[in-house]
Motif scaffolding. Structure first.
Motif, PDB file in Angstrom:
ATOM      1  N   LEU A   1      -5.452  -8.349  -2.971  1.00  0.00           N
ATOM      2  CA  LEU A   1      -7.367  -7.700  -2.291  1.00  0.00           C
ATOM      3  C   LEU A   1      -7.572  -6.690  -0.933  1.00  0.00           C
ATOM      4  O   LEU A   1      -7.575  -5.179  -0.704  1.00  0.00           O
ATOM      5  CB  LEU A   1      -8.230  -8.444  -1.344  1.00  0.00           C
ATOM      6  N   LEU A   2      -6.123  -6.799   0.331  1.00  0.00           N
ATOM      7  CA  LEU A   2      -5.812  -5.428   0.378  1.00  0.00           C
ATOM      8  C   LEU A   2      -5.602  -4.482   0.182  1.00  0.00           C
ATOM      9  O   LEU A   2      -5.793  -3.128   0.712  1.00  0.00           O
ATOM     10  CB  LEU A   2      -5.009  -6.161   1.846  1.00  0.00           C
ATOM     11  N   THR A   3      -4.873  -4.562  -0.521  1.00  0.00           N
ATOM     12  CA  THR A   3      -3.657  -4.113  -1.585  1.00  0.00           C
ATOM     13  C   THR A   3      -4.510  -2.612  -2.108  1.00  0.00           C
ATOM     14  O   THR A   3      -4.374  -2.059  -2.482  1.00  0.00           O
ATOM     15  CB  THR A   3      -2.419  -3.957  -2.035  1.00  0.00           C
ATOM     16  N   ALA A   4      -5.750  -3.920  -3.076  1.00  0.00           N
ATOM     17  CA  ALA A   4      -6.444  -3.463  -4.176  1.00  0.00           C
ATOM     18  C   ALA A   4      -7.387  -2.910  -3.700  1.00  0.00           C
ATOM     19  O   ALA A   4      -7.411  -1.061  -4.310  1.00  0.00           O
ATOM     20  CB  ALA A   4      -6.815  -4.634  -5.145  1.00  0.00           C
ATOM     21  N   VAL A   5      -7.644  -2.506  -3.074  1.00  0.00           N
ATOM     22  CA  VAL A   5      -8.985  -1.733  -1.730  1.00  0.00           C
ATOM     23  C   VAL A   5      -8.288  -0.562  -1.410  1.00  0.00           C
ATOM     24  O   VAL A   5      -9.030   0.493  -1.647  1.00  0.00           O
ATOM     25  CB  VAL A   5      -9.544  -2.165  -0.689  1.00  0.00           C
TER      26      VAL A   5
ATOM     27  N   ILE B   1       6.390  -5.934 -17.048  1.00  0.00           N
ATOM     28  CA  ILE B   1       8.215  -6.263 -17.253  1.00  0.00           C
ATOM     29  C   ILE B   1       8.426  -5.137 -16.038  1.00  0.00           C
ATOM     30  O   ILE B   1       9.180  -6.781 -15.297  1.00  0.00           O
ATOM     31  CB  ILE B   1       8.665  -5.070 -18.197  1.00  0.00           C
ATOM     32  N   GLY B   2       7.804  -4.940 -15.124  1.00  0.00           N
ATOM     33  CA  GLY B   2       8.738  -4.451 -13.862  1.00  0.00           C
ATOM     34  C   GLY B   2       8.247  -5.541 -12.570  1.00  0.00           C
ATOM     35  O   GLY B   2       9.094  -5.893 -11.839  1.00  0.00           O
ATOM     36  N   GLY B   3       6.577  -5.708 -13.038  1.00  0.00           N
ATOM     37  CA  GLY B   3       6.258  -6.925 -11.941  1.00  0.00           C
ATOM     38  C   GLY B   3       7.391  -8.030 -12.628  1.00  0.00           C
ATOM     39  O   GLY B   3       7.140  -8.677 -11.250  1.00  0.00           O
TER      40      GLY B   3
ATOM     41  N   LEU C   1       1.038   6.076 -16.972  1.00  0.00           N
ATOM     42  CA  LEU C   1       1.638   5.025 -16.466  1.00  0.00           C
ATOM     43  C   LEU C   1       1.090   3.444 -15.740  1.00  0.00           C
ATOM     44  O   LEU C   1       1.627   2.914 -15.017  1.00  0.00           O
ATOM     45  CB  LEU C   1       2.762   5.363 -15.478  1.00  0.00           C
ATOM     46  N   LEU C   2       0.173   4.356 -15.084  1.00  0.00           N
ATOM     47  CA  LEU C   2      -1.103   3.111 -14.169  1.00  0.00           C
ATOM     48  C   LEU C   2      -0.234   3.174 -12.804  1.00  0.00           C
ATOM     49  O   LEU C   2      -1.155   1.760 -12.993  1.00  0.00           O
ATOM     50  CB  LEU C   2      -1.285   2.062 -15.084  1.00  0.00           C
ATOM     51  N   PRO C   3       0.209   4.097 -12.448  1.00  0.00           N
ATOM     52  CA  PRO C   3       1.083   3.282 -11.079  1.00  0.00           C
ATOM     53  C   PRO C   3      -0.120   2.801  -9.915  1.00  0.00           C
ATOM     54  O   PRO C   3       0.757   2.050  -9.440  1.00  0.00           O
ATOM     55  CB  PRO C   3       1.269   4.781 -10.767  1.00  0.00           C
ATOM     56  N   ILE C   4      -1.171   3.028  -9.696  1.00  0.00           N
ATOM     57  CA  ILE C   4      -1.898   2.114  -8.652  1.00  0.00           C
ATOM     58  C   ILE C   4      -2.190   1.352  -8.477  1.00  0.00           C
ATOM     59  O   ILE C   4      -2.360   0.420  -8.014  1.00  0.00           O
ATOM     60  CB  ILE C   4      -3.147   3.454  -8.618  1.00  0.00           C
ATOM     61  N   TYR C   5      -1.997   0.279  -9.980  1.00  0.00           N
ATOM     62  CA  TYR C   5      -2.370  -1.015  -9.890  1.00  0.00           C
ATOM     63  C   TYR C   5      -0.943  -1.814  -9.542  1.00  0.00           C
ATOM     64  O   TYR C   5      -0.709  -2.999  -9.644  1.00  0.00           O
ATOM     65  CB  TYR C   5      -2.060  -1.308 -11.239  1.00  0.00           C
ATOM     66  N   PHE C   6       0.196  -1.140  -9.790  1.00  0.00           N
ATOM     67  CA  PHE C   6       1.587  -1.848  -9.703  1.00  0.00           C
ATOM     68  C   PHE C   6       1.724  -2.849  -8.292  1.00  0.00           C
ATOM     69  O   PHE C   6       2.442  -4.001  -8.629  1.00  0.00           O
ATOM     70  CB  PHE C   6       2.414  -1.048  -9.838  1.00  0.00           C
TER      71      PHE C   6
ATOM     72  N   ILE D   1       1.084  -1.596  -0.318  1.00  0.00           N
ATOM     73  CA  ILE D   1       0.499  -0.494   0.277  1.00  0.00           C
ATOM     74  C   ILE D   1       1.040   1.140   0.191  1.00  0.00           C
ATOM     75  O   ILE D   1       0.609   2.294  -1.102  1.00  0.00           O
ATOM     76  CB  ILE D   1      -1.106  -0.616   0.972  1.00  0.00           C
ATOM     77  N   ILE D   2       2.169   0.884   1.137  1.00  0.00           N
ATOM     78  CA  ILE D   2       2.773   2.457   0.468  1.00  0.00           C
ATOM     79  C   ILE D   2       3.372   2.755  -0.729  1.00  0.00           C
ATOM     80  O   ILE D   2       3.641   3.678  -1.406  1.00  0.00           O
ATOM     81  CB  ILE D   2       4.084   2.225   2.194  1.00  0.00           C
ATOM     82  N   GLY D   3       3.981   1.580  -0.947  1.00  0.00           N
ATOM     83  CA  GLY D   3       4.581   1.602  -2.953  1.00  0.00           C
ATOM     84  C   GLY D   3       3.363   2.102  -3.600  1.00  0.00           C
ATOM     85  O   GLY D   3       4.170   3.032  -4.447  1.00  0.00           O
ATOM     86  N   ASN D   4       2.014   1.839  -3.402  1.00  0.00           N
ATOM     87  CA  ASN D   4       1.233   1.887  -3.655  1.00  0.00           C
ATOM     88  C   ASN D   4       0.933   3.650  -4.320  1.00  0.00           C
ATOM     89  O   ASN D   4      -0.157   4.425  -4.498  1.00  0.00           O
ATOM     90  CB  ASN D   4      -0.377   1.043  -4.282  1.00  0.00           C
TER      91      ASN D   4
END
Length: 170
Positions: free
Chosen positions: A66-70, A158-160, A46-51, A26-29
């Motif tokens: 799911l915790l991170t996604a929400v 690629i980053g993932g 760049l759609l960073p919220i999903y990385f 979450i901190i990363g997002n």
């Protein structure tokens, strides 16, 4: 690229590690979108919220995903106003779909590869875009990530892959 076997986990809600890893992702997002928004249209392209949702769900399972996604979009919206409240439902839908598809593919194949991560990204983007189109009443708006978010999707794949394979070895 061939699939590489990596240690993948399926943490449960009763484990404290689930919440520790989710908090880190979450901190990363929260941090990555702030950096991307320094670039004009950085969030949209760049759609960073999903990385980190992708990484958390793929590596540590559905519960972390799911915790991170929400929580990532909700915290970002509350703290910084981004994503804007109007687009938050669509982002939450895609974010949850990403967590589910990443956890499923990881559990099903027990490995990580560019094609597997591409499948995850396409699954959540196509289904999420269809749902978002229905929510917005516009196919063009629902599929805008395919018009301007291709760099972000490539970053996720690629980053993932690089993060899961090389940075999260254990």
């Amino acid at each position: 690229m061939n699939a590489t076997t990596v240690n993948l986990y399926s943490l449960q809600y009763r484990e404290s590690r689930t919440y520790i890893f989710a908090a880190l992702f979450i901190i990363g997002n929260i941090a990555l979108p702030q950096l991307c928004h320094l670039v004009p249209q950085g969030g949209l392209t760049l759609l960073p919220i999903y990385f980190f949702t992708l990484i958390g769900a793929y590596k540590y399972g559905l519960q972390v995903g799911l915790l991170t996604a929400v929580l990532s979009p909700l915290v970002n919206s509350a703290l910084f106003g981004m994503p804007a409240a109007a687009v938050l439902p669509g982002i939450l839908v895609k974010s949850v779909l990403l967590a589910v598809s990443a956890a499923y593919i990881a559990r099903r194949f027990h490995s990580v590869s560019i094609p597997l991560l591409l499948a995850v990204v396409l699954m959540y983007q196509v289904v999420g875009s269809l749902i978002e189109s229905l929510m917005l009443g516009s196919l063009a708006l629902g599929f805008q990530d395919f018009r301007i978010g291709i760099p972000g999707m490539l970053l996720q794949v690629i980053g993932g892959y690089l993060v899961i394979k090389y940075c999260l070895k254990k």
